[in-house]
Design a protein around this motif. Structure first.
Motif, mmCIF file in Angstrom:
data_model
loop_
_atom_site.group_PDB
_atom_site.id
_atom_site.type_symbol
_atom_site.label_atom_id
_atom_site.label_comp_id
_atom_site.label_asym_id
_atom_site.label_seq_id
_atom_site.Cartn_x
_atom_site.Cartn_y
_atom_site.Cartn_z
ATOM 1 N N ALA A 156 1.956 15.336 12.170
ATOM 2 C CA ALA A 156 2.590 14.350 13.045
ATOM 3 C C ALA A 156 1.761 14.050 14.285
ATOM 4 O O ALA A 156 1.196 14.947 14.901
ATOM 5 C CB ALA A 156 3.975 14.833 13.461
ATOM 6 N N ILE A 157 1.720 12.772 14.621
ATOM 7 C CA ILE A 157 1.178 12.306 15.894
ATOM 8 C C ILE A 157 2.345 12.188 16.868
ATOM 9 O O ILE A 157 3.359 11.559 16.562
ATOM 10 C CB ILE A 157 0.527 10.914 15.740
ATOM 11 N N CYS A 158 2.215 12.809 18.031
ATOM 12 C CA CYS A 158 3.260 12.688 19.048
ATOM 13 C C CYS A 158 3.031 11.405 19.846
ATOM 14 O O CYS A 158 1.970 11.237 20.460
ATOM 15 C CB CYS A 158 3.253 13.895 19.967
ATOM 16 N N TYR A 159 4.014 10.524 19.834
ATOM 17 C CA TYR A 159 3.909 9.250 20.539
ATOM 18 C C TYR A 159 4.347 9.431 21.985
ATOM 19 O O TYR A 159 5.394 10.018 22.278
ATOM 20 C CB TYR A 159 4.775 8.188 19.868
ATOM 21 N N THR A 160 3.553 8.913 22.908
ATOM 22 C CA THR A 160 3.923 8.934 24.315
ATOM 23 C C THR A 160 3.356 7.696 24.994
ATOM 24 O O THR A 160 2.564 6.956 24.400
ATOM 25 C CB THR A 160 3.416 10.219 25.001
ATOM 26 N N GLY A 161 3.764 7.465 26.235
ATOM 27 C CA GLY A 161 3.281 6.290 26.959
ATOM 28 C C GLY A 161 3.905 5.000 26.444
ATOM 29 O O GLY A 161 5.034 4.981 25.979
ATOM 30 N N ASP A 162 3.142 3.919 26.499
ATOM 31 C CA ASP A 162 3.615 2.600 26.074
ATOM 32 C C ASP A 162 2.402 1.798 25.613
ATOM 33 O O ASP A 162 1.505 1.499 26.407
ATOM 34 C CB ASP A 162 4.315 1.899 27.240
ATOM 35 N N LEU A 163 2.386 1.442 24.345
ATOM 36 C CA LEU A 163 1.254 0.689 23.788
ATOM 37 C C LEU A 163 0.934 -0.569 24.582
ATOM 38 O O LEU A 163 -0.223 -0.986 24.646
ATOM 39 C CB LEU A 163 1.552 0.289 22.337
ATOM 40 N N HIS A 164 1.943 -1.173 25.167
ATOM 41 C CA HIS A 164 1.753 -2.474 25.807
ATOM 42 C C HIS A 164 1.770 -2.405 27.336
ATOM 43 O O HIS A 164 1.950 -3.429 27.995
ATOM 44 C CB HIS A 164 2.824 -3.445 25.307
ATOM 45 N N ASP A 165 1.584 -1.193 27.888
ATOM 46 C CA ASP A 165 1.504 -1.051 29.336
ATOM 47 C C ASP A 165 0.025 -0.969 29.730
ATOM 48 O O ASP A 165 -0.646 0.031 29.467
ATOM 49 C CB ASP A 165 2.232 0.217 29.785
ATOM 50 N N PRO A 166 -0.522 -2.028 30.353
ATOM 51 C CA PRO A 166 -1.955 -2.039 30.689
ATOM 52 C C PRO A 166 -2.341 -0.949 31.686
ATOM 53 O O PRO A 166 -3.514 -0.589 31.790
ATOM 54 C CB PRO A 166 -2.165 -3.434 31.289
ATOM 55 N N LYS A 167 -1.363 -0.397 32.409
ATOM 56 C CA LYS A 167 -1.655 0.645 33.384
ATOM 57 C C LYS A 167 -1.835 2.011 32.721
ATOM 58 O O LYS A 167 -2.262 2.964 33.378
ATOM 59 C CB LYS A 167 -0.523 0.726 34.418
ATOM 60 N N TYR A 176 -4.318 6.358 18.746
ATOM 61 C CA TYR A 176 -3.480 6.787 17.630
ATOM 62 C C TYR A 176 -4.207 6.665 16.291
ATOM 63 O O TYR A 176 -4.048 7.514 15.409
ATOM 64 C CB TYR A 176 -2.176 5.984 17.617
ATOM 65 N N VAL A 177 -5.000 5.633 16.116
ATOM 66 C CA VAL A 177 -5.745 5.460 14.873
ATOM 67 C C VAL A 177 -6.758 6.587 14.690
ATOM 68 O O VAL A 177 -6.900 7.159 13.590
ATOM 69 C CB VAL A 177 -6.450 4.089 14.830
ATOM 70 N N ASN A 178 -7.448 6.950 15.757
ATOM 71 C CA ASN A 178 -8.416 8.047 15.663
ATOM 72 C C ASN A 178 -7.731 9.357 15.293
ATOM 73 O O ASN A 178 -8.237 10.138 14.483
ATOM 74 C CB ASN A 178 -9.170 8.205 16.984
ATOM 75 N N LEU A 179 -6.556 9.605 15.899
ATOM 76 C CA LEU A 179 -5.804 10.805 15.559
ATOM 77 C C LEU A 179 -5.396 10.798 14.089
ATOM 78 O O LEU A 179 -5.515 11.813 13.385
ATOM 79 C CB LEU A 179 -4.546 10.893 16.427
ATOM 80 N N ALA A 180 -4.902 9.673 13.628
ATOM 81 C CA ALA A 180 -4.454 9.563 12.235
ATOM 82 C C ALA A 180 -5.601 9.835 11.266
ATOM 83 O O ALA A 180 -5.431 10.521 10.251
ATOM 84 C CB ALA A 180 -3.867 8.178 11.988
ATOM 85 N N LYS A 181 -6.772 9.298 11.563
ATOM 86 C CA LYS A 181 -7.924 9.526 10.685
ATOM 87 C C LYS A 181 -8.351 10.988 10.693
ATOM 88 O O LYS A 181 -8.752 11.541 9.651
ATOM 89 C CB LYS A 181 -9.079 8.621 11.112
ATOM 90 N N GLU A 182 -8.273 11.639 11.852
ATOM 91 C CA GLU A 182 -8.587 13.064 11.918
ATOM 92 C C GLU A 182 -7.621 13.871 11.058
ATOM 93 O O GLU A 182 -8.027 14.808 10.352
ATOM 94 C CB GLU A 182 -8.510 13.558 13.360
ATOM 95 N N VAL A 209 2.838 0.997 13.234
ATOM 96 C CA VAL A 209 2.943 1.237 11.790
ATOM 97 C C VAL A 209 2.044 0.271 11.022
ATOM 98 O O VAL A 209 1.351 0.668 10.071
ATOM 99 C CB VAL A 209 4.406 1.119 11.328
ATOM 100 N N THR A 210 2.035 -0.993 11.419
ATOM 101 C CA THR A 210 1.202 -1.996 10.734
ATOM 102 C C THR A 210 -0.263 -1.586 10.743
ATOM 103 O O THR A 210 -0.939 -1.601 9.698
ATOM 104 C CB THR A 210 1.356 -3.373 11.412
ATOM 105 N N VAL A 211 -0.767 -1.188 11.893
ATOM 106 C CA VAL A 211 -2.180 -0.829 12.012
ATOM 107 C C VAL A 211 -2.483 0.467 11.267
ATOM 108 O O VAL A 211 -3.505 0.577 10.576
ATOM 109 C CB VAL A 211 -2.577 -0.720 13.498
ATOM 110 N N LEU A 212 -1.603 1.455 11.381
ATOM 111 C CA LEU A 212 -1.848 2.724 10.693
ATOM 112 C C LEU A 212 -1.837 2.548 9.177
ATOM 113 O O LEU A 212 -2.609 3.198 8.459
ATOM 114 C CB LEU A 212 -0.812 3.763 11.122
ATOM 115 N N VAL A 216 -5.250 4.022 7.439
ATOM 116 C CA VAL A 216 -5.226 5.291 6.704
ATOM 117 C C VAL A 216 -4.468 5.114 5.397
ATOM 118 O O VAL A 216 -3.645 4.201 5.250
ATOM 119 C CB VAL A 216 -4.574 6.422 7.534
ATOM 120 N N GLY A 217 -4.748 5.998 4.460
ATOM 121 C CA GLY A 217 -4.124 5.877 3.134
ATOM 122 C C GLY A 217 -2.957 6.809 2.921
ATOM 123 O O GLY A 217 -2.649 7.165 1.771
#
Length: 629
Positions: A156-167, A176-182, A209-212, A216-217
């Motif tokens: 599992a990847i632990c989700y935190t923060g906000d994908l759409h918060d530029p700060k 998240y993609v790098n973590l998923a590939k690892e 979800v769309t990008v992952l 990844v397979g």
């Protein structure tokens, strides 16, 4: 079907697969996950018959492991075995904290492997493995152990923060993609998205979800909490984006810090391409059962009446929110909860905006309570001229005992907290010597006075003291898991009667017939019972006769020669003796409060003039503990 074929089946399945979390994670709405096996086992066979199409049942692991022994006086392994017997046809899922296993610290690698092996042999099919700082290196030992045991490894990847918060670009799609590939390279069968605080908004869930799915397979399993009140929208967005499995709790146990409503999600998908194909009437029928059960746990419910958007500010995991409020209540800070909430967010930023999930979330909570109890601001914490005895859990975190975030901890704060000590280099598990399991078994048997089973040993390796206390309780009182829940929590009133199934076909009818008014020299009275008609009497302590000792004086504010308690708690250790010379920063004693341990150190050079406490004693905030001369 092996794990690889099972994962392939998940990817090929057009229906979305549903996991029911009611028997584990939904307990987050009940303080400290105190759901008893008595209530689980009564409904378990009906799950097997009425909802065989569930992807899995999350029913074990995480906080439920130590809570079973610590509070409920139940054997978590016996609970698992009995559930497995009652539900042979639905995969069981557990939460595994990687190198922390089901504990709050890193364990030697062979201890983690042994625990996973026992869990796999005793009924767990799917292991959701995560690391509290998303450090894949810290997950590998647990993942390898799951794979070697024949279990399905959901990393599992632990989700935190906000994908759409530029700060807060630290946690972007690339992260998240790098973590998923690892995790895929590390051998994961399934990729989990663990949104422990319920802060993954619908738009973020869909995009992630769309990008992952493109990158990844692996099949993807989405988990969230409903603290915000709109988590079901995120679940549906994840499903629309192609998510393969999602979590939810049955109606009566859903919402707020629990999972979103599983029945409503299934109903919303009825007739669509992703229809999970479950019997909605069956789900409603099972929910009616949980509605009745939940009433028995009302004293443990959080003082929360609806979802709150404040979760996007503090980002507390759903499983911690109720626990931290109870901790605040226990140390007299309940009326300052908004301050605790703000302090939690402040601590997160002080620590470098880290992933917050057990056990790192506990450390952030410890520090937040510490700051509010001592009226500290973030500026005070940063101020090198301000002497602060940081909670021991904070020292352990910055020492690297829980691992490291990708960008490390803030160096200035690290130096202030560690006071010249060097952090651990690399993975902590690699620095820990393997435990001699035979020697540990012998030590456990000596501690409890009987032979231990393989699962007993696993419990002892995780929690030596908790397991030892539980074993002594079991020896004295037997298997209290068989007592009906109202009687277990609240006892029997005069003339109350209950039935206890002590074995197959053997029922014990217990009736309380009265009590004496005479208090003996030990502060106890006699309570009278009938057991299947046979009279019995027991002596029990009368409430209200303890704690009449003289109050301790308070430490004088601003006097560096007087060390006071920063908060209410219990004295865990005393490291000094009268007449001993100490230097500024030397350890004096440690104080425990609701799983938080704080080490108190000498405020200046001096000699110990007086010690006013002993290990095991309880103290109130600002009471005088130690005097220097």
């Amino acid at each position: 079907m092996g794990p690889t074929r099972f994962a392939q089946w998940m990817r090929d399945c057009k229906q979305v697969l549903l996991t029911d979390t009611t028997m584990r994670d939904a307990h987050q709405s009940l303080f400290a996950t105190r759901m008893r096996s008595h209530d689980m086992l009564a409904i378990a066979p009906h799950y097997a018959r009425m909802l065989p199409g569930l992807f899995s049942m999350e029913c074990w692991g995480g906080a439920t492991f130590d809570v079973a022994m610590r509070f409920l006086k139940e054997d978590p392994w016996d609970r698992l075995a009995r559930l497995r017997e009652a539900v042979p046809n639905i995969p069981f899922q557990m939460l595994l904290r990687a190198s922390n296993a089901v504990g709050y610290t890193n364990y030697p690698d062979n201890v983690v492997r042994y625990f996973v092996q026992q869990a796999a042999q005793n009924g767990i099919d799917i292991f959701r493995v995560f690391d509290s700082l998303n450090w894949v290196e810290n997950m590998r030992v647990a993942m390898d152990a799951v794979i070697e045991s024949g279990g399905l490894c959901e990393a599992a990847i632990c989700y935190t923060g906000d994908l759409h918060d530029p700060k807060r670009s630290k946690y972007d799609l690339k992260y998240y993609v790098n973590l998923a590939k690892e995790l895929e390279k590390a051998g994961a069968h399934v990729l989990g998205i663990k949104d422990m605080a319920g802060v993954c908004k619908p738009r973020a869930a869909k995009e992630l979800v769309t990008v992952l799915k493109q990158e990844v397979g692996l099949p993807i399993h989405f988990h969230t909490h409903d603290t915000s009140g709109i988590a079901a929208a995120s679940v549906l967005a994840a499903i629309e984006a192609g998510c393969d499995a999602v979590d939810g709790a049955l109606d009566a146990m859903s919402g707020m810090t629990s999972q979103p409503n599983l029945g409503s999600i299934a109903a919303a998908l009825t007739g669509s391409e992703r229809d999970p194909g479950l019997d909605l009437d069956a789900m409603q029928s099972l929910s009616h059962y949980w509605e009745g059960v939940r009433r028995q746990y009302s004293p443990f419910e959080a003082d929360m009446r609806a979802g709150t958007s404040d979760v996007y500010n503090h980002e507390m995991p759903g499983g911690q929110y109720t626990n931290l409020r109870e901790q605040a209540r226990a140390i007299g800070l309940e009326h300052r909860w908004p301050e605790v909430s703000r302090a939690y967010a402040d601590v997160n930023q002080l620590f470098g905006d880290i992933v917050k999930v057990t056990p790192t979330s506990k450390v952030v909570g410890d520090m937040a309570l510490f700051m509010v109890a001592n009226d500290l601001t973030p500026a005070d914490v940063r101020n090198p001229a301000r002497e602060i005895d940081f909670p021991e859990s904070v020292v352990q975190l910055f020492r690297g005992e829980l691992g490291y975030p990708a960008d490390g901890f803030p160096k200035d704060l690290e130096a202030r907290i560690l006071r010249g000590a060097q952090p651990v280099e690399g993975r902590v598990g690699a620095t820990l010597a393997e435990v001699d399991l035979d020697a540990a078994r012998t030590k456990a048997e000596t501690a409890i006075g009987r032979q231990v089973t393989d699962t007993d040993l696993a419990s002892y390796l995780m929690y030596p003291k908790v397991f030892t206390d539980f074993a002594h309780h079991r020896k004295q009182f037997g298997d209290v898991a068989r007592i009906p829940t109202p009687a277990f929590f609240y006892g029997l009133s005069d003339l109350d009667e209950i039935s206890v199934d002590i074995d197959k076909g053997k029922t014990l009818v217990i009736r309380q017939t009265g009590r004496s008014d005479t208090v003996d020299e030990e502060g106890k009275i006699k309570v009278f019972f009938e057991l299947n008609g046979q009279p019995r009497a027991v002596r029990v302590a009368k409430a209200g006769l303890q704690g009449t000792g003289t109050a301790r004086p308070l430490a004088k504010d601003g006097d560096p020669k007087q060390v006071g308690a920063p908060m209410p708690g219990m004295i865990a250790t005393v490291s000094i003796k009268p007449g001993q010379k100490v230097k500024k920063g030397d350890a004096l004693l440690s104080l425990e409060a609701m799983k938080m341990e704080t080490l108190l150190t000498a405020p200046e050079d001096g000699t110990i003039a007086a010690i006013h406490v002993k290990p095991g004693e309880t103290v109130q905030a600002k009471e005088l503990l130690v005097e220097l001369s």
